[in-house]
Design a protein around this motif. Structure first.
Motif, PDB file in Angstrom:
ATOM      1  N   PHE A 122       4.739  -3.865 -30.087  1.00 28.78           N
ATOM      2  CA  PHE A 122       5.000  -4.021 -28.652  1.00 28.78           C
ATOM      3  C   PHE A 122       3.833  -3.490 -27.838  1.00 28.78           C
ATOM      4  CE2 PHE A 122       9.030  -2.975 -30.851  1.00 28.78           C
ATOM      5  CZ  PHE A 122       9.496  -4.282 -30.909  1.00 28.78           C
ATOM      6  N   THR A 123       3.690  -4.015 -26.625  1.00 25.81           N
ATOM      7  CA  THR A 123       2.575  -3.594 -25.759  1.00 25.81           C
ATOM      8  C   THR A 123       2.598  -2.093 -25.520  1.00 25.81           C
ATOM      9  OG1 THR A 123       3.901  -4.004 -23.779  1.00 25.81           O
ATOM     10  CG2 THR A 123       2.530  -5.824 -24.566  1.00 25.81           C
ATOM     11  N   ILE A 124       3.805  -1.513 -25.419  1.00 28.17           N
ATOM     12  CA  ILE A 124       3.902  -0.074 -25.136  1.00 28.17           C
ATOM     13  C   ILE A 124       3.527   0.766 -26.354  1.00 28.17           C
ATOM     14  CG2 ILE A 124       5.633  -0.381 -23.321  1.00 28.17           C
ATOM     15  CD1 ILE A 124       7.773   0.527 -25.360  1.00 28.17           C
ATOM     16  N   ASN A 125       3.443   0.114 -27.534  1.00 28.03           N
ATOM     17  CA  ASN A 125       3.013   0.825 -28.744  1.00 28.03           C
ATOM     18  C   ASN A 125       1.572   0.485 -29.127  1.00 28.03           C
ATOM     19  OD1 ASN A 125       5.504   2.030 -28.984  1.00 28.03           O
ATOM     20  ND2 ASN A 125       6.327   0.487 -30.369  1.00 28.03           N
ATOM     21  N   ALA A 126       0.915  -0.318 -28.304  1.00 27.36           N
ATOM     22  CA  ALA A 126      -0.484  -0.680 -28.575  1.00 27.36           C
ATOM     23  C   ALA A 126      -1.449   0.166 -27.742  1.00 27.36           C
ATOM     24  CB  ALA A 126      -0.705  -2.167 -28.282  1.00 27.36           C
ATOM     25  N   LEU A 127      -0.909   1.066 -26.919  1.00 28.00           N
ATOM     26  CA  LEU A 127      -1.749   1.944 -26.095  1.00 28.00           C
ATOM     27  C   LEU A 127      -2.506   2.931 -26.983  1.00 28.00           C
ATOM     28  CD1 LEU A 127       1.077   2.637 -23.530  1.00 28.00           C
ATOM     29  CD2 LEU A 127      -1.064   1.503 -22.938  1.00 28.00           C
ATOM     30  N   ALA A 128      -3.771   3.133 -26.700  1.00 24.99           N
ATOM     31  CA  ALA A 128      -4.595   4.042 -27.518  1.00 24.99           C
ATOM     32  C   ALA A 128      -5.409   4.968 -26.619  1.00 24.99           C
ATOM     33  CB  ALA A 128      -5.528   3.221 -28.413  1.00 24.99           C
ATOM     34  N   LEU A 129      -5.623   6.180 -27.090  1.00 24.21           N
ATOM     35  CA  LEU A 129      -6.504   7.136 -26.412  1.00 24.21           C
ATOM     36  C   LEU A 129      -7.697   7.404 -27.309  1.00 24.21           C
ATOM     37  CD1 LEU A 129      -3.966   9.780 -24.997  1.00 24.21           C
ATOM     38  CD2 LEU A 129      -5.176   8.004 -23.713  1.00 24.21           C
ATOM     39  N   ASP A 141      -5.972  -0.131 -23.052  1.00 22.93           N
ATOM     40  CA  ASP A 141      -4.701  -0.816 -22.814  1.00 22.93           C
ATOM     41  C   ASP A 141      -4.942  -2.316 -22.658  1.00 22.93           C
ATOM     42  OD1 ASP A 141      -2.151  -1.557 -22.077  1.00 22.93           O
ATOM     43  OD2 ASP A 141      -2.269  -0.739 -20.043  1.00 22.93           O
ATOM     44  N   PRO A 142      -5.190  -3.016 -23.785  1.00 20.16           N
ATOM     45  CA  PRO A 142      -5.570  -4.435 -23.688  1.00 20.16           C
ATOM     46  C   PRO A 142      -4.439  -5.368 -23.277  1.00 20.16           C
ATOM     47  CG  PRO A 142      -5.312  -3.790 -25.983  1.00 20.16           C
ATOM     48  CD  PRO A 142      -5.171  -2.543 -25.168  1.00 20.16           C
ATOM     49  N   PHE A 143      -3.186  -4.919 -23.395  1.00 15.08           N
ATOM     50  CA  PHE A 143      -2.049  -5.817 -23.133  1.00 15.08           C
ATOM     51  C   PHE A 143      -1.228  -5.376 -21.928  1.00 15.08           C
ATOM     52  CE2 PHE A 143      -2.751  -5.806 -27.793  1.00 15.08           C
ATOM     53  CZ  PHE A 143      -3.271  -7.086 -27.898  1.00 15.08           C
ATOM     54  N   ASN A 144      -1.812  -4.524 -21.103  1.00 14.57           N
ATOM     55  CA  ASN A 144      -1.113  -4.060 -19.898  1.00 14.57           C
ATOM     56  C   ASN A 144       0.193  -3.333 -20.236  1.00 14.57           C
ATOM     57  OD1 ASN A 144      -1.434  -3.711 -17.201  1.00 14.57           O
ATOM     58  ND2 ASN A 144      -0.667  -5.723 -16.587  1.00 14.57           N
ATOM     59  N   GLY A 145       0.115  -2.508 -21.276  1.00 20.14           N
ATOM     60  CA  GLY A 145       1.281  -1.733 -21.703  1.00 20.14           C
ATOM     61  C   GLY A 145       1.723  -0.723 -20.668  1.00 20.14           C
ATOM     62  N   ILE A 146       0.775  -0.201 -19.880  1.00 20.76           N
ATOM     63  CA  ILE A 146       1.116   0.765 -18.822  1.00 20.76           C
ATOM     64  C   ILE A 146       2.088   0.122 -17.820  1.00 20.76           C
ATOM     65  CG2 ILE A 146       0.181   1.857 -16.735  1.00 20.76           C
ATOM     66  CD1 ILE A 146      -0.426   3.677 -18.807  1.00 20.76           C
ATOM     67  N   ALA A 147       1.799  -1.118 -17.446  1.00 23.25           N
ATOM     68  CA  ALA A 147       2.674  -1.823 -16.494  1.00 23.25           C
ATOM     69  C   ALA A 147       4.059  -2.021 -17.100  1.00 23.25           C
ATOM     70  CB  ALA A 147       2.066  -3.164 -16.110  1.00 23.25           C
ATOM     71  N   ASP A 148       4.101  -2.340 -18.413  1.00 23.98           N
ATOM     72  CA  ASP A 148       5.398  -2.525 -19.082  1.00 23.98           C
ATOM     73  C   ASP A 148       6.166  -1.209 -19.158  1.00 23.98           C
ATOM     74  OD1 ASP A 148       4.949  -5.203 -19.355  1.00 23.98           O
ATOM     75  OD2 ASP A 148       4.298  -5.117 -21.437  1.00 23.98           O
ATOM     76  N   ASP A 150       5.907   1.202 -16.914  1.00 23.25           N
ATOM     77  CA  ASP A 150       6.352   1.452 -15.534  1.00 23.25           C
ATOM     78  C   ASP A 150       7.571   0.606 -15.178  1.00 23.25           C
ATOM     79  OD1 ASP A 150       4.338   3.282 -15.177  1.00 23.25           O
ATOM     80  OD2 ASP A 150       2.983   1.888 -14.153  1.00 23.25           O
ATOM     81  N   GLN A 151       7.574  -0.643 -15.682  1.00 21.73           N
ATOM     82  CA  GLN A 151       8.660  -1.571 -15.330  1.00 21.73           C
ATOM     83  C   GLN A 151       9.819  -1.544 -16.333  1.00 21.73           C
ATOM     84  OE1 GLN A 151       6.894  -5.487 -14.557  1.00 21.73           O
ATOM     85  NE2 GLN A 151       5.077  -4.402 -13.813  1.00 21.73           N
ATOM     86  N   GLY A 152       9.646  -0.765 -17.425  1.00 21.91           N
ATOM     87  CA  GLY A 152      10.709  -0.661 -18.425  1.00 21.91           C
ATOM     88  C   GLY A 152      10.931  -1.949 -19.185  1.00 21.91           C
ATOM     89  N   ILE A 153       9.833  -2.515 -19.732  1.00 22.93           N
ATOM     90  CA  ILE A 153       9.920  -3.819 -20.407  1.00 22.93           C
ATOM     91  C   ILE A 153       9.436  -3.698 -21.853  1.00 22.93           C
ATOM     92  CG2 ILE A 153       8.889  -6.142 -20.498  1.00 22.93           C
ATOM     93  CD1 ILE A 153       8.905  -6.108 -17.425  1.00 22.93           C
ATOM     94  N   ILE A 154      10.181  -4.310 -22.778  1.00 20.29           N
ATOM     95  CA  ILE A 154       9.758  -4.441 -24.179  1.00 20.29           C
ATOM     96  C   ILE A 154       9.183  -5.842 -24.335  1.00 20.29           C
ATOM     97  CG2 ILE A 154      10.476  -4.403 -26.606  1.00 20.29           C
ATOM     98  CD1 ILE A 154      10.943  -1.710 -25.313  1.00 20.29           C
ATOM     99  N   ARG A 155       7.895  -5.895 -24.708  1.00 17.60           N
ATOM    100  CA  ARG A 155       7.202  -7.188 -24.824  1.00 17.60           C
ATOM    101  C   ARG A 155       6.238  -7.103 -25.995  1.00 17.60           C
ATOM    102  NH1 ARG A 155       2.611  -9.068 -22.076  1.00 17.60           N
ATOM    103  NH2 ARG A 155       2.467  -7.095 -20.946  1.00 17.60           N
ATOM    104  N   THR A 156       6.041  -8.196 -26.704  1.00 19.26           N
ATOM    105  CA  THR A 156       5.109  -8.200 -27.841  1.00 19.26           C
ATOM    106  C   THR A 156       3.699  -8.500 -27.341  1.00 19.26           C
ATOM    107  OG1 THR A 156       5.524 -10.547 -28.269  1.00 19.26           O
ATOM    108  CG2 THR A 156       6.886  -8.968 -29.454  1.00 19.26           C
TER     109      THR A 156
END
Length: 470
Positions: A122-129, A141-148, A150-156
């Motif tokens: 999921f995008t929220i699990n692809a975030l890296a530091l 954050d290549p898939f805009n996981g931060i926005a997901d 913030d908006q509470g969205i599970i997306r691949t």
């Protein structure tokens, strides 16, 4: 954006230094980053990706820690793990994956950080530091996981149909994260789960149960079970639950939807206990209602012996899902079997009925009461108040009877050996008859739970059976 504050623990500096010594790039990725951004407390698991060998990086990190913690290496997966300061750190080399349709285990080859982020669920699990010296703490954050987030969205990150077909366990994980985080699965993703639901068959039962347990352990488990039902996955995993769905009506008489009632009970019990197996009992307490449902013209809908049938179904269900066949299963069976007892008792709280309840439930009587209180789902405020009041009376009576009669984990005050010695008997049915008579007399309140009274009753029963004292 820079998040150096997230990396204040000394382990990150050690990893950064070790990666530089090996001339590797390294990043912390996944759950640690997600939970930091959600402010979900200190993580105890950290996933580190090395653009190169994760095993080499783990070994180097161990060398650079004074205590030199042991490195566990999993060569098959190209991963390594060590523990430091109560934290479990897993190291893996960045990789790209390809799948065949009969397995969720991919063919793996070395890749870039971007390849590694592409393979995430999921995008929220692809975030890296970044842990690299030149941009330490920078968020990738290549898939805009931060926005997901913030908006509470599970997306691949990529096409959800491919993501879920490649590794169908991700369907369970999507629903689990939606439940734990109270997030929404985006429409395309939810549709893809429905389209790929039959792919769940290639996932081992053990992996499915891990996700089910995490759903049950969440604050509002019904979120997950409604999603499992909506997508069709529940039919494959727990058909005993989907069999409860729906309301039948004959001659104007209806019964409640036992599926949604069950989910209310599970949510109720989640507010009062963290006991996973008691939550399982809440989930399964009515599964016997589907096979026992009957309509009678005079009395309407009945579910006779559904508790007994349900407790037998628990065994089959646990066996099918490869769940524990031990005291945990027996506990769930007992709770299902006894789930209506306090409800019947609440209308007339007699000492003898309470003694029997405590005798049969033993050390689990408090758990049983917790389950029955969670089973109150009426929307009528007067009835709700009345039922809770009645259960309080039952609890008070349990305490009173317990203090006086010590029935919980009952041990007969007269042993079989003592009966044999008194009447000069060898093992025989008479001993069982006498012990049963003493137990019944104590439970009925005819004699106190004391040795002297029990001994006198033993003598009377022995005489009635034609036995002579030695």
């Amino acid at each position: 954006m820079n998040y150096k504050q997230a990396l204040k623990h000394q382990i990150f500096e050690i990893i950064s230094q070790s990666a530089e010594e090996l001339q590797l790039d390294s990043y912390v990725i996944g759950g640690f980053v997600r939970d930091y951004l959600l402010q979900r407390g200190d993580a105890k698991d950290i996933d580190v990706v090395a653009v190169g060998s994760g095993i080499d990086l783990a070994n180097q990190v161990s060398k650079n820690i004074a205590s030199q913690p042991k490195v566990q290496i999993f060569k098959t997966y190209g991963t390594a793990m060590l523990r430091f300061d109560d934290i479990e750190i897993e190291f893996v080399g960045a990789r790209k994956e390809s799948y065949n349709e009969n397995s969720r285990n991919p063919v793996v080859e070395n890749g870039t950080l971007e390849d590694d982020q592409n393979r995430r669920d999921f995008t929220i699990n692809a975030l890296a530091l970044s842990l690299n010296k030149n941009n330490f703490g920078e968020l990738l954050d290549p898939f805009n996981g931060i926005a997901d987030l913030d908006q509470g969205i599970i997306r691949t990150p990529l096409n959800p149909d491919i993501t879920y077909s490649d590794d169908p366990l991700r369907m369970m994980r999507a629903i689990r994260f939606a439940t734990q985080l109270n997030f929404k699965i985006e429409d395309a993703s939810l549709k893809a789960i429905t389209n790929n639901k039959d792919r769940i068959k290639i996932i081992t039962k053990e992996r499915i149960v891990v996700e089910l347990n995490k759903i049950l352990e969440s604050n509002t488990p019904s979120i997950g079970f409604i999603l499992l039902e909506k997508t069709g996955l529940l039919d494959y995993i727990l058909p005993e639950l989907t069999a409860l769905k729906g309301i039948d009506e004959i001659e104007g008489q209806r019964h409640k939807d036992n599926f949604y009632h069950t989910l209310e009970v599970v949510d109720n019990i989640a507010k009062t206990t963290d006991n996973l197996w008691l939550r399982w009992a809440a989930l399964l307490h009515d599964i016997g209602k589907a096979p026992t449902k009957k309509f009678h013209k005079k009395i309407g809908w009945t579910f006779h012996a559904h508790e007994f049938v349900g407790s037998k179904m628990v065994y089959k269900l646990f066996k099918r899902l490869k769940m524990p066949q031990n005291d945990k299963m027996k506990f769930v069976q007992k709770m299902v079997m006894m789930s209506s007892r306090p409800i019947v008792l609440a209308s007339e709280v007699t000492d003898s009925a309470v003694r029997r309840l405590v005798f049969d439930a033993g050390e689990y009587v408090d758990d049983l009461m917790t389950l029955c209180e969670a089973d109150i789902t009426t929307k009528n405020p007067k009835k709700f108040k009345k039922y809770h009041h009645n259960f309080k009376l039952v609890r008070d009576k349990i305490v009173e009877v317990e203090e006086r009669d010590q029935i919980r984990n009952f041990q007969p005050p007269v042993t079989g050996e003592e009966i044999m010695e008194t009447f000069n008997l060898k093992p025989s049915k008479e001993i069982g008859i006498i012990k049963e008579a003493i137990k019944e007399a104590i439970l009925e309140g005819e004699i106190p739970n004391e040795h002297e009274a029990a001994f006198q009753l033993m003598l009377e029963k022995g005489k009635a059976l034609g036995l002579k004292t030695s």
